[in-house]
Design a protein around this motif. Structure first.
Motif, PDB file in Angstrom:
ATOM      1  N   LEU A 184       0.843  -1.199   0.000  1.00 22.03           N
ATOM      2  CA  LEU A 184       0.000   0.000   0.000  1.00 22.03           C
ATOM      3  C   LEU A 184       0.877   1.248   0.000  1.00 22.03           C
ATOM      4  CD1 LEU A 184      -2.610  -1.050   2.729  1.00 22.03           C
ATOM      5  CD2 LEU A 184      -2.728  -1.441   0.253  1.00 22.03           C
ATOM      6  N   SER A 185       0.375   2.311  -0.615  1.00 20.85           N
ATOM      7  CA  SER A 185       1.108   3.577  -0.605  1.00 20.85           C
ATOM      8  C   SER A 185       1.079   4.184   0.788  1.00 20.85           C
ATOM      9  CB  SER A 185       0.497   4.555  -1.609  1.00 20.85           C
ATOM     10  OG  SER A 185      -0.795   4.960  -1.177  1.00 20.85           O
ATOM     11  N   ALA A 186       2.011   5.087   1.051  1.00 19.48           N
ATOM     12  CA  ALA A 186       2.068   5.740   2.355  1.00 19.48           C
ATOM     13  C   ALA A 186       0.789   6.510   2.629  1.00 19.48           C
ATOM     14  CB  ALA A 186       3.280   6.670   2.418  1.00 19.48           C
ATOM     15  N   GLU A 187       0.223   7.142   1.590  1.00 23.81           N
ATOM     16  CA  GLU A 187      -1.018   7.900   1.760  1.00 23.81           C
ATOM     17  C   GLU A 187      -2.169   6.982   2.150  1.00 23.81           C
ATOM     18  OE1 GLU A 187       1.011   8.155  -0.757  1.00 23.81           O
ATOM     19  OE2 GLU A 187       1.754  10.223  -0.638  1.00 23.81           O
ATOM     20  N   THR A 188      -2.203   5.788   1.546  1.00 27.71           N
ATOM     21  CA  THR A 188      -3.282   4.836   1.869  1.00 27.71           C
ATOM     22  C   THR A 188      -3.176   4.356   3.306  1.00 27.71           C
ATOM     23  OG1 THR A 188      -3.416   4.094  -0.439  1.00 27.71           O
ATOM     24  CG2 THR A 188      -4.306   2.624   1.244  1.00 27.71           C
ATOM     25  N   VAL A 189      -1.952   4.026   3.735  1.00 23.69           N
ATOM     26  CA  VAL A 189      -1.762   3.555   5.118  1.00 23.69           C
ATOM     27  C   VAL A 189      -2.155   4.652   6.100  1.00 23.69           C
ATOM     28  CG1 VAL A 189      -0.074   2.778   6.816  1.00 23.69           C
ATOM     29  CG2 VAL A 189       0.052   1.942   4.466  1.00 23.69           C
ATOM     30  N   ALA A 190      -1.750   5.892   5.829  1.00 22.90           N
ATOM     31  CA  ALA A 190      -2.094   7.002   6.721  1.00 22.90           C
ATOM     32  C   ALA A 190      -3.595   7.244   6.743  1.00 22.90           C
ATOM     33  CB  ALA A 190      -1.369   8.274   6.267  1.00 22.90           C
ATOM     34  N   ASP A 191      -4.265   6.933   5.645  1.00 18.54           N
ATOM     35  CA  ASP A 191      -5.709   7.109   5.580  1.00 18.54           C
ATOM     36  C   ASP A 191      -6.440   6.026   6.373  1.00 18.54           C
ATOM     37  OD1 ASP A 191      -7.903   8.612   4.639  1.00 18.54           O
ATOM     38  OD2 ASP A 191      -8.298   7.123   3.082  1.00 18.54           O
ATOM     39  N   LEU A 192      -5.804   4.868   6.491  1.00 19.60           N
ATOM     40  CA  LEU A 192      -6.451   3.737   7.161  1.00 19.60           C
ATOM     41  C   LEU A 192      -6.102   3.640   8.643  1.00 19.60           C
ATOM     42  CD1 LEU A 192      -5.941   0.910   4.488  1.00 19.60           C
ATOM     43  CD2 LEU A 192      -7.959   2.333   4.857  1.00 19.60           C
ATOM     44  N   VAL A 193      -4.926   4.149   9.018  1.00 21.72           N
ATOM     45  CA  VAL A 193      -4.451   3.997  10.397  1.00 21.72           C
ATOM     46  C   VAL A 193      -4.207   5.371  11.008  1.00 21.72           C
ATOM     47  CG1 VAL A 193      -2.722   2.961  11.906  1.00 21.72           C
ATOM     48  CG2 VAL A 193      -3.323   1.828   9.742  1.00 21.72           C
ATOM     49  N   GLY A 194      -4.932   5.680  12.076  1.00 25.61           N
ATOM     50  CA  GLY A 194      -4.704   6.919  12.813  1.00 25.61           C
ATOM     51  C   GLY A 194      -3.851   6.649  14.039  1.00 25.61           C
ATOM     52  N   VAL A 195      -2.949   7.560  14.347  1.00 21.10           N
ATOM     53  CA  VAL A 195      -2.008   7.353  15.451  1.00 21.10           C
ATOM     54  C   VAL A 195      -2.109   8.516  16.430  1.00 21.10           C
ATOM     55  CG1 VAL A 195       0.406   7.031  16.093  1.00 21.10           C
ATOM     56  CG2 VAL A 195      -0.448   6.097  13.925  1.00 21.10           C
ATOM     57  N   VAL A 196      -2.225   8.199  17.713  1.00 17.78           N
ATOM     58  CA  VAL A 196      -2.144   9.196  18.781  1.00 17.78           C
ATOM     59  C   VAL A 196      -1.069   8.718  19.745  1.00 17.78           C
ATOM     60  CG1 VAL A 196      -3.341  10.418  20.627  1.00 17.78           C
ATOM     61  CG2 VAL A 196      -4.595   9.738  18.577  1.00 17.78           C
ATOM     62  N   THR A 197      -0.032   9.543  19.922  1.00 16.51           N
ATOM     63  CA  THR A 197       1.082   9.155  20.785  1.00 16.51           C
ATOM     64  C   THR A 197       1.170  10.068  21.992  1.00 16.51           C
ATOM     65  OG1 THR A 197       2.690  10.594  19.693  1.00 16.51           O
ATOM     66  CG2 THR A 197       2.350   8.398  18.739  1.00 16.51           C
ATOM     67  N   GLN A 198       2.062   9.713  22.889  1.00 15.42           N
ATOM     68  CA  GLN A 198       2.298  10.549  24.067  1.00 15.42           C
ATOM     69  C   GLN A 198       2.906  11.879  23.658  1.00 15.42           C
ATOM     70  OE1 GLN A 198       4.972   8.771  26.853  1.00 15.42           O
ATOM     71  NE2 GLN A 198       5.071  10.574  28.172  1.00 15.42           N
ATOM     72  N   GLU A 199       3.769  11.857  22.630  1.00 16.72           N
ATOM     73  CA  GLU A 199       4.442  13.069  22.169  1.00 16.72           C
ATOM     74  C   GLU A 199       3.569  13.762  21.121  1.00 16.72           C
ATOM     75  OE1 GLU A 199       7.211  14.385  23.290  1.00 16.72           O
ATOM     76  OE2 GLU A 199       7.517  12.779  24.738  1.00 16.72           O
ATOM     77  N   THR A 200       2.824  14.753  21.562  1.00 22.19           N
ATOM     78  CA  THR A 200       1.958  15.491  20.642  1.00 22.19           C
ATOM     79  C   THR A 200       2.757  16.593  19.966  1.00 22.19           C
ATOM     80  OG1 THR A 200       0.046  15.059  22.031  1.00 22.19           O
ATOM     81  CG2 THR A 200      -0.129  16.875  20.471  1.00 22.19           C
ATOM     82  N   TYR A 201       2.570  16.727  18.664  1.00 20.62           N
ATOM     83  CA  TYR A 201       3.276  17.786  17.943  1.00 20.62           C
ATOM     84  C   TYR A 201       2.258  18.705  17.278  1.00 20.62           C
ATOM     85  CZ  TYR A 201       6.657  20.246  15.066  1.00 20.62           C
ATOM     86  OH  TYR A 201       7.428  21.222  14.509  1.00 20.62           O
TER      87      TYR A 201
END
Length: 640
Positions: free
Chosen positions: A461-478
């Motif tokens: 899958l393209s990077a754009e597709t993966v980012a569209d399918l998987v959301g990430v929330v981490t401790q380090e907010t930017y």
């Protein structure tokens, strides 16, 4: 001729970057061809080492300029034409002195003077045209390289950035690529100008007087040697100034940033920091004075040389060997040519250093372009219908080993997370939880095995597709230094204000934003300093809401927060997770307990898997972790 070598860190090749490397101070320029300074451009050992480690093929460099062949040929023609045309002035001057003035030939005088002015005007206009064309080519090549490097670095995996200092990346994109313009507009054109000027001037001098030309060969070498010797003093002072200025700049960056000021105040290090700054500043004062004195010696030497050489020419012209054979006009014309050959000769002596410095720039830039990414884009990415994605995550026989490590951070992990269900990853620090979660978002690729979404290998899958399918929330907010709306629209550039408010509502921070005088147009400040840690986290959650991904990865998103803030943030996460496949790394017991599956990791391996009730009944590692977590939460509640 100017040697352009800019501040650049030691290279990070395809194999990685040396974290122990330090930023190099900008190196000083060398002599200028065609009328500039006379600083000796010595070969920098770091440039030589750079090229020895990463040689640059000339064909690759020429490939960058191939689209600009026409303009470069025009520049070459202008350089040759300007150099040749500039030689007409001494001959016109000889005609004026030997013919027009003695004969009182006003007509010839007007013609010669007009031609001298015409030559000056034409060469000046050609010089402007040359600079414009060369600068245009340099800017376009620089733009192409800058964008190529930026895009290539964006495709690098997280491991690249964890082993590379951000300052090194910035230096490569700004200083090194910025130096590329000088390769075209200064270095290359100066070499061409100096070569043509020296050859044409030498021919003209011989045509005027071979005897004086022979004398020039004896006088110029010691004059050039003395000039370079004195200029070396100034160069050394300049290099030391640049190093101290780099130190001063670093102290300003570290001491006056938000984090730096906070550290200084909380550590009581204000006086020590100010003392270090004062010491560095005092060194700069001393170096500036010494550099100014060295500069005065340099100028005095140059003045003596420029006065002595014509005087010696006049002396030799009056000796018996040449006496009576040279006209006054010829003598003056020769002295003019002899003076003009000094500068380009000085420039040509710097060609070797300039060439190596320029190639070192290319080597450092190509070093980044040649760095292979650990997480590459597929050649033929699979197209998926987002609306048809259910969200099943399969982690099949996965291993992962960090570059340079001798042990696996994750080993033999085999997990399935059904669509819409939740998985909690628990374990001690360093057990591999974050590494495993990062592979679900394809921030890293497994060393062995596969990670799939609804059967699609993430590597297809393209990077754009993966980012569209998987959301990430981490401790380090930017948060970027912009408005709340700017930060939210990173996820969805075309989102309406209504959609922004809806995402804020889900993240349970809409009331706070609505109470701000500027609402969505409130500037968050550097790294979101306008807001507390919990508020930053909820803004990050709102940003993920806008993408509406079917899969969520929550990596310790509620850690290091007080109980009240953690409860509000957890409520926002619960709202966000509803109906989505969720993989959570958390220490909060209630979050762990509610998960459909709990995987306990130890040294990268899954040692227990089941529900909260099942794992508690086993009285194994999870039961001990849960007991310790419960005690910690009671202690926190008691001290809140």
């Amino acid at each position: 001729m100017t040697t352009t070598t800019t501040s650049s860190p030691p290279d990070s090749r395809a194999g990685g970057t040396d974290n122990n490397s330090r930023e190099r101070a900008p190196r000083g320029g060398g002599g200028r061809g065609g009328g500039g300074g006379f600083g000796p451009a010595r070969i920098d050992p770091e440039d030589r080492a750079q090229l020895a480690e990463s040689p640059v093929r000339m064909a690759r460099v020429l490939q960058l300029f191939r689209p600009h062949r026409g303009p470069l040929l025009t520049v070459t023609a202008i350089i040759v034409g300007t150099s040749v045309a500039g030689l007409a002035s001494p001959f016109l001057l000889r005609e004026i002195i030997d013919v027009a003035l003695p004969r009182q030939d006003v007509e010839l005088l007007v013609i010669m003077v007009s031609l001298m002015l015409a030559v000056t005007v034409i060469t000046s206009l050609l010089g402007v045209l040359q600079t414009w064309i060369a600068s245009t080519v340099g800017e376009r090549v620089m733009h192409t390289l800058r964008t190529r490097v930026f895009e290539h670095l964006q495709r690098q995996s997280m491991s690249f950035f964890t082993r590379t200092r951000s300052g090194e990346v910035t230096s490569r994109l700004t200083n090194d690529i910025g130096g590329m313009q000088a390769v075209v507009t200064t270095t290359a054109t100066s070499i061409a100008t100096n070569v043509t000027t020296v050859i044409a001037t030498a021919i003209a001098m011989i045509a005027l007087s071979w005897q004086l030309s022979l004398f020039t060969l004896l006088v110029l070498p010691p004059a050039i040697w003395l000039t370079r010797r004195v200029a070396t003093m100034r160069r050394e002072m300049t290099l030391q100034q640049q190093r101290r200025m780099a130190d001063l700049t670093n102290q300003i960056d570290e001491g006056l940033s938000v984090s730096g000021v906070l550290l200084t105040k909380t550590m009581g290090a204000g006086r020590a920091s100010a003392r270090r700054f004062a010491d560095t500043s005092a060194e700069l004062v001393d170096l500036a004075l010494r550099s100014e004195l060295a500069g005065r010696w340099r100028m005095a030497t140059m003045s003596i040389i420029f006065a002595a050489i014509p005087a010696l020419i006049y002396l030799v012209a009056g000796l018996p060997i040449t006496g009576g054979r040279l006209s006054i006009g010829t003598l003056i014309a020769f002295a003019t040519l002899q003076g003009s050959i000094f500068r380009p000769l000085m420039g040509l002596l710097n060609v070797a250093a300039q060439w190596i410095a320029s190639m070192a720039l290319f080597s450092r830039i190509f070093g980044y372009l040649d760095t292979e990414t650990d997480v590459g884009e597929p050649n033929d990415p699979v197209s998926v219908d987002r609306t048809a994605i259910r969200g099943e995550v399969r982690i099949a026989d996965v291993d992962y080993r960090y570059p340079g490590s001798e042990t696996d951070a994750v080993a033999d992990v085999d997990l399935t997370v059904p669509a819409g269900s939740s998985l909690a990853l628990v374990g001690a620090t360093g057990s591999g939880k974050s590494t495993l979660a990062s592979m679900v978002a394809r921030l890293r690729d497994p060393s062995r095995g596969t990670v799939t979404i609804d059967g699609h290998d993430l590597r297809t899958l393209s990077a754009e597709t993966v980012a569209d399918l998987v959301g990430v929330v981490t401790q380090e907010t930017y948060l970027v230094h912009g408005t709340i709306a700017d930060n939210l629209r990173i996820a969805a550039p075309d989102a309406t204000d209504d959609q922004l408010w809806r995402s804020l509502e889900i993240a349970q921070i809409d009331d706070l934003v609505a109470a701000l005088p500027r609402g969505l147009d409130t500037v968050v400040g550097a790294r979101g300093q306008r807001f507390s840690g919990g508020e930053q986290q909820r803004l990050a959650i709102a940003r993920v809401v806008l993408r509406d991904p079917p899969i969520l990865v929550l990596d310790e998103a509620t850690s290091a927060l007080d109980n009240s803030t953690e409860r509000r943030l957890q409520a926002a996460l619960d709202s966000l997770s509803r109906g989505r496949t969720t993989i959570t790394i958390a220490h909060r017991l209630s979050t762990i307990e509610r998960a459909d599956q709990i995987a306990v990791l130890d040294h990268g391996r899954v040692i227990e898997l089941g529900t909260d009730g099942d794992l508690r009944r086993r009285a194994g590692s999870y039961a001990r972790l849960a007991g310790a977590t419960a005690d910690d939460e009671q202690d926190r509640a008691g001290t809140a």
